[in-house]
Design an enzyme around this catalytic site. Structure first.
Site, PDB file in Angstrom:
ATOM      1  N   HIS A  98      24.652   4.439 -18.063  1.00  0.00           N
ATOM      2  CA  HIS A  98      23.494   4.627 -17.185  1.00  0.00           C
ATOM      3  C   HIS A  98      23.725   4.041 -15.797  1.00  0.00           C
ATOM      4  CE1 HIS A  98      20.806   5.046 -20.993  1.00  0.00           C
ATOM      5  NE2 HIS A  98      21.435   6.156 -20.694  1.00  0.00           N
ATOM      6  N   ASP A 124      19.646  19.183 -16.362  1.00  0.00           N
ATOM      7  CA  ASP A 124      20.418  17.985 -16.709  1.00  0.00           C
ATOM      8  C   ASP A 124      21.873  18.403 -16.876  1.00  0.00           C
ATOM      9  OD1 ASP A 124      21.255  15.528 -17.611  1.00  0.00           O
ATOM     10  OD2 ASP A 124      20.164  15.591 -19.515  1.00  0.00           O
ATOM     11  N   ARG A 128      32.229  13.179 -19.252  1.00  0.00           N
ATOM     12  CA  ARG A 128      31.142  13.834 -19.978  1.00  0.00           C
ATOM     13  C   ARG A 128      31.000  15.233 -19.392  1.00  0.00           C
ATOM     14  NH1 ARG A 128      27.665  10.200 -19.772  1.00  0.00           N
ATOM     15  NH2 ARG A 128      26.272  10.704 -18.035  1.00  0.00           N
ATOM     16  N   TYR A 154      34.721   7.860 -23.284  1.00  0.00           N
ATOM     17  CA  TYR A 154      34.704   6.770 -22.305  1.00  0.00           C
ATOM     18  C   TYR A 154      35.719   5.721 -22.746  1.00  0.00           C
ATOM     19  CZ  TYR A 154      30.367   9.331 -21.929  1.00  0.00           C
ATOM     20  OH  TYR A 154      29.457  10.356 -21.833  1.00  0.00           O
ATOM     21  N   HIS A 191      19.885  16.427 -26.472  1.00  0.00           N
ATOM     22  CA  HIS A 191      18.473  16.091 -26.631  1.00  0.00           C
ATOM     23  C   HIS A 191      17.675  17.299 -26.201  1.00  0.00           C
ATOM     24  CE1 HIS A 191      18.541  15.548 -22.226  1.00  0.00           C
ATOM     25  NE2 HIS A 191      19.665  14.863 -22.401  1.00  0.00           N
ATOM     26  N   ASP A 238       0.821  -1.218   0.000  1.00  0.00           N
ATOM     27  CA  ASP A 238       0.000   0.000   0.000  1.00  0.00           C
ATOM     28  C   ASP A 238       0.861   1.277   0.000  1.00  0.00           C
ATOM     29  OD1 ASP A 238       1.033  -0.306   2.477  1.00  0.00           O
ATOM     30  OD2 ASP A 238      -0.841   0.014   3.569  1.00  0.00           O
ATOM     31  N   GLU A 254      26.232  17.732 -24.571  1.00  0.00           N
ATOM     32  CA  GLU A 254      26.864  16.784 -23.662  1.00  0.00           C
ATOM     33  C   GLU A 254      27.813  15.794 -24.329  1.00  0.00           C
ATOM     34  OE1 GLU A 254      24.154  13.700 -22.129  1.00  0.00           O
ATOM     35  OE2 GLU A 254      22.496  14.904 -22.883  1.00  0.00           O
ATOM     36  N   HIS A 303      14.332  13.978 -21.304  1.00  0.00           N
ATOM     37  CA  HIS A 303      14.424  13.781 -22.757  1.00  0.00           C
ATOM     38  C   HIS A 303      13.085  14.276 -23.285  1.00  0.00           C
ATOM     39  CE1 HIS A 303      17.502  10.395 -21.871  1.00  0.00           C
ATOM     40  NE2 HIS A 303      18.041  11.583 -21.811  1.00  0.00           N
ATOM     41  N   GLU A 305      28.215  18.222 -19.549  1.00  0.00           N
ATOM     42  CA  GLU A 305      26.854  18.465 -20.046  1.00  0.00           C
ATOM     43  C   GLU A 305      26.291  19.763 -19.484  1.00  0.00           C
ATOM     44  OE1 GLU A 305      23.896  15.534 -18.827  1.00  0.00           O
ATOM     45  OE2 GLU A 305      22.594  16.161 -20.464  1.00  0.00           O
ATOM     46  N   ASP A 344      26.239  12.937 -13.155  1.00  0.00           N
ATOM     47  CA  ASP A 344      25.185  13.415 -14.058  1.00  0.00           C
ATOM     48  C   ASP A 344      23.929  13.510 -13.208  1.00  0.00           C
ATOM     49  OD1 ASP A 344      23.208  13.821 -15.942  1.00  0.00           O
ATOM     50  OD2 ASP A 344      23.963  12.310 -17.346  1.00  0.00           O
ATOM     51  N   HIS A 374      27.270   7.984 -27.719  1.00  0.00           N
ATOM     52  CA  HIS A 374      25.932   8.581 -27.616  1.00  0.00           C
ATOM     53  C   HIS A 374      25.893   9.889 -28.377  1.00  0.00           C
ATOM     54  CE1 HIS A 374      27.287  11.550 -24.619  1.00  0.00           C
ATOM     55  NE2 HIS A 374      27.872  10.564 -23.951  1.00  0.00           N
TER      56      HIS A 374
HETATM   57  N1  GLY Z   1      20.813  12.433 -17.661  1.00  0.00           N
HETATM   58  C1  GLY Z   1      20.301  11.911 -18.846  1.00  0.00           C
HETATM   59  C2  GLY Z   1      20.993  12.429 -20.006  1.00  0.00           C
HETATM   60  O1  GLY Z   1      22.005  13.082 -19.877  1.00  0.00           O
HETATM   61  O2  GLY Z   1      20.541  12.297 -21.117  1.00  0.00           O
HETATM   62 MN    MN Z   2      21.296  14.773 -21.038  1.00  0.00          MN
HETATM   63 MN    MN Z   3      22.574  14.044 -18.093  1.00  0.00          MN
END
Ligand code: GLY
Ligand code: MN
Ligand code: MN
Length: 452
Positions: A254, A282, A416, A399, A365, A51, A395, A372, A418, A271, A361
């Site tokens: 991720h 982000d 990274r 890696y 976005h 619950d 971003e 996203h 971003e 991140d 990647h």
């Molecule tokens: N934190 C998700 C991305 O950077 O797309």
């Molecule tokens: Mn992002």
């Molecule tokens: Mn991110």
């Protein structure tokens, strides 16, 4: 309206005029596309276990049009010469409010949120067929929630069942979300103001985590610093699960376990971004756990930063979506060649996509209510042109996993960088830069933060 308790107080602190403007604009767009009726529910509440429920979060599309954050609510918009805006919501219930807190009820909700009519959500099934009668188009989100789709089809069939009494049912069904995606893509002034504030809160949280980093601490200790800073500044949730990834974990895109002990000499990738009043931020920063970049870490870091600068220079109205990505990839590919991590000519590396081994990647976005965010990236098969008021992330990353053909000094370096960018009239505005980004500034913050 009665003096509200805290949920209502925070909702009414938000300027509700932009929500009314959006409903009016959607009605105009619907009218231009053949008229009809739009039906849009908010998100359901979901059980986490037995619950206990997941923290409730409204549906982004629903909130975009209503500003209303309670569960069990539906917006109905009727286009035409006399457009009508209707809200269905939970009834007032003093007994439930003792247990669960304030709820508006239809009357106060109608007045506060500026609808023409409001009814209890229990009335929805009975009233929907009347709204749909003699309307040419039914606008609904399609295929996202089977229960909801079934409910809408029931209403449609109820109108069809009345055909013999001279009622005409809608003859076409259109995807309401596709229409709203286009609207959501270009942010209005109130959205941009909220997003700037969300980015500032997240940047301050990153600074706090950077100051707290040191060998021997656990990744989750820094996650706790982030969450503290988000919530203490008034943001409601993290916009997505925070990634606090040290050493090899930074090469897992991720990674969210956040349970390793950080060791001397490792690089750390964070991140993380908060959600403020329904809008995401982000941000990613990468920095050494011990506060000092090694030579190899510094080389990779400077390369990714140069890629971000190159991408940023491509963001302006009229540039197409992929230009920043192309620019970042070019810089990264050349840098990887210079470091000896890739072989051959730049053209060949770009052509064959060899850089993807280290950069797999995309460079950004859309960003908005969803991290996203809504909106197509191509129109008619071509990358779409950037327009003032769009918001995107920038971003680039690199890696490097351990491998026989990679010098050991580069192993497990995951970087990274971003930031969040608003497309302006003549370029872009980075709204997330209140956290250090150059090697010198990062090292200074970590040095002074620890001893300060
Ligand atoms: N934190 C998700 C991305 O950077 O797309
Ligand atoms: Mn992002
Ligand atoms: Mn991110």
């Amino acid at each position: 309206m009665n003096a509200p308790t805290s949920p209502a107080a925070s909702a009414t602190a938000i300027d509700l005029a932009p929500f009314r403007t959006r409903r009016a604009r959607l009605l105009e767009r619907m009218q231009a596309a053949g008229g009809g009726v739009a039906i849009l529910p908010t998100a359901p509440e979901r059980a986490r276990n037995r619950d206990t429920h997941y923290p409730y979060r409204h549906d982004s599309y629903f909130y975009y049009l209503s500003g209303f954050r309670e569960p069990e609510a539906v917006v109905v918009l009727v286009a035409g010469a006399e457009p009508k805006q209707i809200l269905f919501c939970r009834e007032k219930n003093e007994e439930r409010e003792i247990w669960d807190g304030y709820r508006y009820g239809p009357e106060a909700a109608r007045e506060t949120f500026g609808f023409d009519e409001a009814w209890t959500v229990g009335d929805l099934e009975r009233r929907l067929p009347d709204y749909l009668a003699d309307q040419p188009v039914l606008w609904s989100g399609l295929g996202y929630d089977n229960d909801w789709d079934a409910k809408v089809m029931l209403a449609l069939n109820a109108v069809r069942a009345n055909a013999r009494s001279g009622v005409t049912p809608p003859h076409s069904v259109r995807d309401l979300r596709a229409e709203l995606d286009e609207m959501r893509l270009i942010k209005d002034a109130s959205e941009l103001a909220t997003m700037r504030r969300a980015a500032q809160i997240s940047a301050a949280a990153h600074c706090r985590a950077m100051r707290a980093a040191r060998p021997g601490r656990f990744e989750y200790e820094l996650e706790a610093e982030l969450l503290h800073a988000f919530r203490a500044a008034g943001s409601q949730y993290p916009a997505y699960p925070s990634i606090v990834a040290s050493g090899a974990n930074a090469c897992v895109l991720h990674y969210v376990d956040n349970d390793h002990r950080m060791t001397d000499g490792e690089l750390l990738l964070i991140d993380a971004g908060c959600e403020l009043d329904g809008y995401a931020s982000d941000i990613t920063r990468s920095f050494p756990v011990n506060g000092q970049f090694s030579a190899a870490q510094r080389e990779v870091y400077e390369l990714v930063l140069a890629a971000q600068h190159a991408a940023r220079a491509e963001i302006r109205p009229g540039a197409h979506w992929n230009q920043p990505h192309d620019a970042a990839v070019k810089v990264l590919a050349q840098g990887l060649l210079d470091l000896g991590l890739l072989k051959g000519s730049l053209d060949a590396v770009l052509e064959k996509g060899d850089y993807r081994r280290f950069y797999m990647h995309r460079t950004g976005h859309w960003l908005g209510m969803d991290v996203h965010d809504a909106g197509e990236y191509k129109l008619g098969g071509d990358w779409r042109a950037l327009v003032e008021g769009m918001v995107l992330t920038v971003e680039p990353g690199c890696y490097i996993r351990p491998a026989a053909d990679v010098p050991e000094a580069f192993w497990n370096i995951g970087v990274r960088i971003e930031d969040d960018a608003i497309v302006t009239a003549d370029g872009c505005e980075f709204i997330s830069e209140d956290v250090p980004k150059t090697v010198a500034d990062i090292e200074a913050l970590m040095r002074d933060g620890r001893h300060g």
